[in-house]
Enzyme design. Structure first.
Site, PDB file in Angstrom:
ATOM      1  N   THR A  69       0.866  -1.182   0.000  1.00  0.00           N
ATOM      2  CA  THR A  69       0.000   0.000   0.000  1.00  0.00           C
ATOM      3  C   THR A  69       0.900   1.228   0.000  1.00  0.00           C
ATOM      4  O   THR A  69       1.985   1.192   0.583  1.00  0.00           O
ATOM      5  CB  THR A  69      -0.904   0.049   1.249  1.00  0.00           C
ATOM      6  OG1 THR A  69      -0.064   0.130   2.387  1.00  0.00           O
ATOM      7  CG2 THR A  69      -1.777  -1.165   1.356  1.00  0.00           C
TER       8      THR A  69
ATOM      9  N   GLU B 134      -5.825  -3.892   0.365  1.00  0.00           N
ATOM     10  CA  GLU B 134      -6.102  -4.949   1.356  1.00  0.00           C
ATOM     11  C   GLU B 134      -7.311  -5.799   1.000  1.00  0.00           C
ATOM     12  O   GLU B 134      -7.553  -6.828   1.622  1.00  0.00           O
ATOM     13  CB  GLU B 134      -6.338  -4.318   2.737  1.00  0.00           C
ATOM     14  CG  GLU B 134      -5.088  -3.761   3.404  1.00  0.00           C
ATOM     15  CD  GLU B 134      -4.799  -2.309   3.029  1.00  0.00           C
ATOM     16  OE1 GLU B 134      -5.281  -1.856   1.968  1.00  0.00           O
ATOM     17  OE2 GLU B 134      -4.093  -1.638   3.799  1.00  0.00           O
TER      18      GLU B 134
ATOM     19  N   TRP C  19     -19.774  15.486  11.937  1.00  0.00           N
ATOM     20  CA  TRP C  19     -18.764  15.228  10.927  1.00  0.00           C
ATOM     21  C   TRP C  19     -19.119  15.872   9.593  1.00  0.00           C
ATOM     22  O   TRP C  19     -20.238  15.723   9.101  1.00  0.00           O
ATOM     23  CB  TRP C  19     -18.614  13.712  10.698  1.00  0.00           C
ATOM     24  CG  TRP C  19     -17.907  13.030  11.825  1.00  0.00           C
ATOM     25  CD1 TRP C  19     -17.412  13.605  12.968  1.00  0.00           C
ATOM     26  CD2 TRP C  19     -17.620  11.632  11.915  1.00  0.00           C
ATOM     27  NE1 TRP C  19     -16.835  12.651  13.755  1.00  0.00           N
ATOM     28  CE2 TRP C  19     -16.947  11.445  13.143  1.00  0.00           C
ATOM     29  CE3 TRP C  19     -17.852  10.535  11.093  1.00  0.00           C
ATOM     30  CZ2 TRP C  19     -16.512  10.173  13.561  1.00  0.00           C
ATOM     31  CZ3 TRP C  19     -17.419   9.295  11.498  1.00  0.00           C
ATOM     32  CH2 TRP C  19     -16.755   9.114  12.727  1.00  0.00           C
TER      33      TRP C  19
ATOM     34  N   LYS D   8     -14.180  17.492  11.887  1.00  0.00           N
ATOM     35  CA  LYS D   8     -15.049  17.369  13.064  1.00  0.00           C
ATOM     36  C   LYS D   8     -15.442  18.764  13.540  1.00  0.00           C
ATOM     37  O   LYS D   8     -14.665  19.460  14.170  1.00  0.00           O
ATOM     38  CB  LYS D   8     -14.329  16.604  14.162  1.00  0.00           C
ATOM     39  CG  LYS D   8     -13.965  15.193  13.724  1.00  0.00           C
ATOM     40  CD  LYS D   8     -13.486  14.347  14.887  1.00  0.00           C
ATOM     41  CE  LYS D   8     -13.202  12.922  14.439  1.00  0.00           C
ATOM     42  NZ  LYS D   8     -11.903  12.755  13.778  1.00  0.00           N
TER      43      LYS D   8
HETATM   44  P1  ADP Z   1      -3.728   3.827  -0.886  1.00  0.00           P
HETATM   45  O1  ADP Z   1      -4.229   4.835  -1.848  1.00  0.00           O
HETATM   46  O2  ADP Z   1      -3.943   4.163   0.547  1.00  0.00           O
HETATM   47  O3  ADP Z   1      -2.409   3.275  -1.197  1.00  0.00           O
HETATM   48  P2  ADP Z   1      -5.632   2.004  -1.943  1.00  0.00           P
HETATM   49  O4  ADP Z   1      -5.356   2.306  -3.348  1.00  0.00           O
HETATM   50  O5  ADP Z   1      -5.786   0.614  -1.520  1.00  0.00           O
HETATM   51  O6  ADP Z   1      -4.537   2.531  -1.035  1.00  0.00           O
HETATM   52  O7  ADP Z   1      -6.841   2.916  -1.498  1.00  0.00           O
HETATM   53  C1  ADP Z   1      -7.920   2.495  -0.744  1.00  0.00           C
HETATM   54  C2  ADP Z   1      -8.752   3.660  -0.292  1.00  0.00           C
HETATM   55  O8  ADP Z   1      -9.188   4.459  -1.379  1.00  0.00           O
HETATM   56  C3  ADP Z   1     -10.022   3.257   0.390  1.00  0.00           C
HETATM   57  O9  ADP Z   1      -9.805   2.894   1.721  1.00  0.00           O
HETATM   58  C4  ADP Z   1     -10.883   4.503   0.245  1.00  0.00           C
HETATM   59  O10 ADP Z   1     -10.580   5.461   1.236  1.00  0.00           O
HETATM   60  C5  ADP Z   1     -10.450   5.048  -1.088  1.00  0.00           C
HETATM   61  N1  ADP Z   1     -11.423   4.682  -2.123  1.00  0.00           N
HETATM   62  C6  ADP Z   1     -11.328   3.692  -3.017  1.00  0.00           C
HETATM   63  N2  ADP Z   1     -12.380   3.679  -3.837  1.00  0.00           N
HETATM   64  C7  ADP Z   1     -13.194   4.682  -3.450  1.00  0.00           C
HETATM   65  C8  ADP Z   1     -14.467   5.197  -3.906  1.00  0.00           C
HETATM   66  N3  ADP Z   1     -15.103   4.682  -4.941  1.00  0.00           N
HETATM   67  N4  ADP Z   1     -14.976   6.247  -3.242  1.00  0.00           N
HETATM   68  C9  ADP Z   1     -14.352   6.799  -2.184  1.00  0.00           C
HETATM   69  N5  ADP Z   1     -13.164   6.374  -1.733  1.00  0.00           N
HETATM   70  C10 ADP Z   1     -12.589   5.335  -2.349  1.00  0.00           C
END
Ligand code: ADP
Length: 532
Positions: A176, A319, A433, A428
């Site tokens: 990640t 994940e 929120w 917040k």
């Molecule tokens: P990172 O960007 O942290 O490396 P990921 O690519 O796995 O990791 O991103 C996952 C995160 O992206 C999710 O936990 C969420 O916050 C955000 N996310 C993914 N798809 C969506 C969506 N369709 N709408 C809103 N948030 C999203």
């Protein structure tokens, strides 16, 4: 009891064998960084994968060893995945957009033994070679000479039988991007990858068949390429892969190859819209457009739907393999107005069979699916992480076995999930929120606004209040007042930012998302004038 069914381990090489046998001549087109194109097919991918498996074994690579790739999307990258996994290895996709120290860290943490990379990343390799302690072999996908991919597989005859084993053995490793601390590795098994890919074929998810022509804009290094490198050969789709992702290249490829399905983060569509506005061209054959990775803004959804395509709004994370939810049409779709369809698509869709979702409050109490209660989103299922790679802390689950996503969501009575924010990004204000994501998406719906970021700023009375940072579109002179007026039509009055500031650009993570931690750091000491 007498009677039973046959059994086989759910291992990835069965997929490429299936594609070779059933859809051997279905094409895979690659557009390379230098503008050249090559064409192969599933039989060709299978043949070259066997050769690569032989080549890796010849170099002493064994079951469980990590073979890293640092590359864009093309057929040889696909071969690297299937060849490595076919000989029992673990493919570690490296995101070239990570910071240097992260790149050094993950190569060593993964203990990669081989790195196969695109020539365009030669500068990264040159710089990091002295720091990567475990990499013994460097192979160049599009290189010349003895270390080129062509030469390496060209020396083999392809007479090879895939390595067998338990379906719970690992086959992929993806880190990640980690907005804080070191990146964390997610280790996928053959079984998790296969079940996830099978789920992806469904009409309610990617809707794939051999009639599909798929252009995955999402890079293979971003969350397992959203599983498409496994789902595509399962369905026998025609694949169109591009190492460059500008609007013109993608639009031309989509029209020439009659692309029906595409998948990518929202940023891809910002670039495509710019190209469409400048030239009057548009992709003509799209049926299913999957958008995920961050929230798809309403204006984007509307425009793509007006082009006649279904918008598949997906939510997931590294994940979760990554598909967690997908926004397929609901049972009453044909009776809905355009507005109502857009309304539903703004949310992130439903869990496909295989994953379960719940939301909990701060004390861990499970919240009702009432379309109102907002809480931490938790998920479980056979393609959801249990423990990070080489993490001595043990499983990353709640006491009753769920993975806490760090996202905040509302579950609706019809099963549709709505991400309202990341837990650490919510603003917040007075005990309530404010969703930074919703503010940002409302702001980009304002003419003249290219991109926006909302962050919480300390406020003596309300605890936090929103500051909105806006990047104007080229040539636009949109004012703070105009943005405020637009927002006032979109969100509750108490959500309106206390201040709007215009900036030249916003920081992004390696996967193209807003880097909120950097913004919060930058504006840590910022105070609203009115708040004193
Ligand atoms: P990172 O960007 O942290 O490396 P990921 O690519 O796995 O990791 O991103 C996952 C995160 O992206 C999710 O936990 C969420 O916050 C955000 N996310 C993914 N798809 C969506 C969506 N369709 N709408 C809103 N948030 C999203």
């Amino acid at each position: 009891m007498l009677g039973a069914m046959q059994d086989f381990e759910l291992r990835v090489p069965r997929v490429i064998e299936h594609a070779e046998r059933e859809y051997g001549s279905r094409e895979i087109i690659s557009r390379w960084a230098d503008g050249s194109e090559t064409v192969t097919d599933w039989a060709g991918i299978a043949r070259d994968s066997r050769k690569l498996a032989q080549a890796l074994e010849r170099r002493g690579i064994r079951k469980g060893d990590r073979v890293a790739t640092l590359a864009m999307n093309h057929s040889r990258h696909l071969v690297a995945w299937h060849g490595t996994i076919g000989m029992g290895g673990i493919v570690h996709t490296i995101n070239p957009r990570l910071f240097e120290d992260q790149l050094a860290y993950i190569g060593n943490h993964a203990e990669d033994r081989v790195l196969i990379y695109d020539r365009m990343f030669q500068p990264i390799v040159d710089k990091l070679k002295p720091q990567w302690k475990t990499i013994e072999h460097y192979i160049v996908f599009d290189g010349d000479g003895p270390d080129s991919f062509e030469a390496v597989i060209g020396a083999e005859d392809g007479n090879y039988t895939w390595v067998e084993g338990d379906e719970r053995e690992p086959c992929m490793l993806c880190y990640t991007s980690g907005t804080t601390g070191n990146p964390k590795g997610v280790l996928y098994t053959h079984r998790s990858s296969m079940i996830h890919a099978m789920a992806e074929l469904q009409p309610a998810v990617f809707d794939l068949s051999t009639q599909s022509v798929v252009l995955p804009v999402v890079p293979m290094f971003h969350a397992v390429g959203w599983g498409l490198p496994f789902a595509a050969p399962m369905a026998g789709v025609k694949l169109v892969m591009s190492a460059v992702n500008d609007g013109k290249t993608l639009c031309d490829l989509m029209n020439r190859e009659r692309v029906t399905h595409t998948a990518g983060v929202p940023t891809v569509w910002f670039a495509m819209f710019q190209h469409m506005d400048a030239t009057g061209e548009a992709p003509q054959h799209l049926k299913v457009v999957t958008i995920g990775g961050s929230a798809a803004p309403r204006a984007m959804i509307e425009r793509i739907m007006k082009m006649g395509a279904r918008v598949n709004h997906a939510w997931g994370m590294t994940e979760t393999s990554p598909i967690g939810t997908m926004g397929a049409p609901t049972h009453d779709w044909d009776e809905l107005s355009f507005e109502q369809k857009v309304e539903k698509t703004v949310f992130q869709g439903r869990a496909p069979f295989g994953v379960e979702l719940r939301t909990v409050d701060e004390d861990g109490t499970i919240l009702p699916r009432d379309g109102i209660s907002s809480g931490r989103l938790q998920i479980r299922g056979p393609w959801i992480i249990k423990q990070y790679f080489q993490d001595a802390n043990g499983p990353c689950l709640t006491a009753d076995g769920w993975f806490d996503t760090g996202d905040v969501a509302v579950l609706h009575p019809d099963g549709i999930m709505q991400i309202t924010d990341r837990a650490k990004d919510v603003i917040k204000s007075g005990g309530e929120w404010i969703s930074s994501v919703e503010l940002e998406n409302a702001a980009v719906g304002c003419p003249g606004v290219a991109e926006a970021a909302a962050i919480g700023i300390y406020h003596p009375k309300w605890d936090e209040r929103p500051l909105l940072l806006v990047v104007r579109k080229p040539g636009s002179d949109v004012t703070a007042m105009q943005v405020q007026q637009h927002l006032a039509t979109q969100v509750a009055k108490w959500w309106l930012p206390d201040e709007i500031r215009f900036v030249e650009s916003l920081p992004h993570t390696a996967t193209g998302k807003l880097l909120k931690t950097a913004l919060r750091e930058q504006y840590r000491d910022f105070r609203f004038a009115a708040a004193g």
